[in-house]
Design a protein around this motif. Sequence first.
Motif, PDB file in Angstrom:
ATOM      1  N   GLY A 181      -9.202  10.720   3.852  1.00 48.33           N
ATOM      2  CA  GLY A 181      -9.550  10.891   2.445  1.00 48.33           C
ATOM      3  C   GLY A 181     -10.732  11.835   2.328  1.00 48.33           C
ATOM      4  O   GLY A 181     -11.199  12.412   3.315  1.00 48.33           O
ATOM      5  N   GLU A 234     -14.955   9.068  -1.609  1.00 49.68           N
ATOM      6  CA  GLU A 234     -13.806   8.724  -2.442  1.00 49.68           C
ATOM      7  C   GLU A 234     -14.208   8.053  -3.757  1.00 49.68           C
ATOM      8  O   GLU A 234     -13.488   8.124  -4.748  1.00 49.68           O
ATOM      9  CB  GLU A 234     -12.868   7.784  -1.680  1.00 49.68           C
ATOM     10  CG  GLU A 234     -11.989   8.460  -0.670  1.00 49.68           C
ATOM     11  CD  GLU A 234     -10.840   9.232  -1.292  1.00 49.68           C
ATOM     12  OE1 GLU A 234     -10.453   8.901  -2.435  1.00 49.68           O
ATOM     13  OE2 GLU A 234     -10.344  10.186  -0.672  1.00 49.68           O
ATOM     14  N   HIS A 282      -4.410   8.136   4.095  1.00 51.42           N
ATOM     15  CA  HIS A 282      -5.426   7.433   3.327  1.00 51.42           C
ATOM     16  C   HIS A 282      -4.831   6.600   2.197  1.00 51.42           C
ATOM     17  O   HIS A 282      -5.245   5.463   1.967  1.00 51.42           O
ATOM     18  CB  HIS A 282      -6.436   8.432   2.757  1.00 51.42           C
ATOM     19  CG  HIS A 282      -7.541   7.788   1.989  1.00 51.42           C
ATOM     20  ND1 HIS A 282      -7.521   7.632   0.623  1.00 51.42           N
ATOM     21  CD2 HIS A 282      -8.699   7.215   2.407  1.00 51.42           C
ATOM     22  CE1 HIS A 282      -8.614   7.007   0.224  1.00 51.42           C
ATOM     23  NE2 HIS A 282      -9.354   6.748   1.288  1.00 51.42           N
ATOM     24  N   LYS A 283      -3.858   7.139   1.501  1.00 54.19           N
ATOM     25  CA  LYS A 283      -3.264   6.394   0.386  1.00 54.19           C
ATOM     26  C   LYS A 283      -2.577   5.118   0.860  1.00 54.19           C
ATOM     27  O   LYS A 283      -2.525   4.124   0.128  1.00 54.19           O
ATOM     28  CB  LYS A 283      -2.260   7.268  -0.364  1.00 54.19           C
ATOM     29  CG  LYS A 283      -1.075   7.739   0.454  1.00 54.19           C
ATOM     30  CD  LYS A 283      -0.167   8.628  -0.357  1.00 54.19           C
ATOM     31  CE  LYS A 283       1.023   9.149   0.470  1.00 54.19           C
ATOM     32  NZ  LYS A 283       1.860   8.067   0.999  1.00 54.19           N
ATOM     33  N   ASP A 284      -2.074   5.118   2.102  1.00 52.94           N
ATOM     34  CA  ASP A 284      -1.469   3.904   2.661  1.00 52.94           C
ATOM     35  C   ASP A 284      -2.528   2.953   3.219  1.00 52.94           C
ATOM     36  O   ASP A 284      -2.376   1.729   3.143  1.00 52.94           O
ATOM     37  CB  ASP A 284      -0.478   4.267   3.777  1.00 52.94           C
ATOM     38  CG  ASP A 284       0.675   5.110   3.283  1.00 52.94           C
ATOM     39  OD1 ASP A 284       1.092   4.899   2.121  1.00 52.94           O
ATOM     40  OD2 ASP A 284       1.144   5.984   4.037  1.00 52.94           O
ATOM     41  N   VAL A 294      -5.591   2.417   2.175  1.00 56.17           N
ATOM     42  CA  VAL A 294      -6.347   1.692   1.146  1.00 56.17           C
ATOM     43  C   VAL A 294      -5.688   0.362   0.807  1.00 56.17           C
ATOM     44  O   VAL A 294      -6.368  -0.648   0.583  1.00 56.17           O
ATOM     45  CB  VAL A 294      -6.498   2.561  -0.120  1.00 56.17           C
ATOM     46  CG1 VAL A 294      -7.068   1.746  -1.270  1.00 56.17           C
ATOM     47  CG2 VAL A 294      -7.395   3.758   0.173  1.00 56.17           C
TER      48      VAL A 294
END
Length: 467
Positions: free
Chosen positions: A179, A183, A251-253, A255
């Motif tokens: 990320g 963030e 990163h989206k997974d 989190v």
Amino acid sequence: MHDQPHSRRFGLPTATALVMGNIIGGGIFLLPASVAPFGTLSLLSFVVLTLGAIALALVFGRLAERDPRTGGPYVHARAAFGDFAGFLSAWSYWTMTWVSNAALAVAAVGYVHVLVPGHDTKGMNLAVALLALWLPALANLAGTRWVGAVQLVSTVLKFIPLLFVAIVGLFFFDPHNLGSFNESGGSALGGVSAAAAILLYSYVGVESASMSAGEVRDPERNVGRASVLGTVGAAVVYLLGTVSVFGTVAHKDLVGSTAPFSDAVDAMFGGGWGPTLIALAAVVSIVGALNGWTLMSAQAPYAAARDGLFPTAFATRRRGVPTFGVIVGVLLASLLTVVNYTSGSSGLFEILVLITTFSATVPYLLAAGAQLYFLLSGRREEVRTGRFVRDLVLALAGFGFSFWLVAGAGYAAVYQGVLFLFAGVLVYVWMAARRTSRAEGAEAVDVAAAGPEAAAAGPAVTADGIA
């Protein structure tokens, strides 16, 4: 009075494994996902916290050189500030250990279900949690040699898969999975502080060698070494593991991940065997942590009982282990575990876990404060300037780290923790009254044994004054 040399069972490797094993429990397996929302600046938080934890480890080492007895933080707080401060340190630490042991046992249940699926019932969950508590307790009751052996083996077994993921993951590292640096979108300093609040308790356990100093060979040297080596070893695993997971899981997974290390293994090799490997490592990690923390749950009350600040039964020791303290600690943890699974509500359990987050900080603050007291009240001409300045800086850094722990605990934890801490005052009052009563009784017996002539003669006069 120092423990006799023959009672010292832990060499440097075992003492180091005790520190590392106690620092790293089950929480590491969720850490990368926990700090992912803050971005890669969370790695900076890790570095800052590691420096603070190492400073505190060095403080414990320096304090052990002064007084290498079992009880560590309690011993030093009492020496600097008296019985009441010593009692508060022992009471807080004791509370933290048996409540956190119950939390660890409950955490182990979920990982066991990954290894042995299909038995997710309330009765089976309770049985698994109680087994996780009592197996390490039995190892403790067998003596410090067994404690040391279990700790070494579990530490090696838990670190093999963790280091495997941490090191091999670097070869699969993809910068595109990371990320942004910050963030959260706010100030970088705010992001570092927010991530640190989650990571702070990752280093609880740094005092483990000091707490068991009476069982460590050559404690004046090895307590400090084990504290620093154990803290650095845990930090390396934390940092490398987090970096590897950051770089292998998008990163989206990450989190929203509930098993980041498993996701990382699957991303590297596929095949779906990641959850089994990580669940096995987690179970070994938690059992190893419970082995060490079960011993810790008995050490503080043992040291306090020797000084008359806890009931004398806690001073009972067999094969280097305070057996009564082990039994009481595991019984209380078992009772809390039963309440957690049978009450239908985890409210009480959650409150007590909040208490532990604050209770862990009290012995740290008092120990760091004790080192500052010893330095500032000592005769400076007997301390080399460089060493005095270095020790003073380390003590201030250790105190600052401990104070940061309090701030990171949150309002609810501090509120609940302070209430429970003050409830311990009743125990102190009871023990202090008993000590006073015994002392007055012994004085009356001595006067009676001396006879009426001694009583009538009054105080004796010596060259130094009245005796």
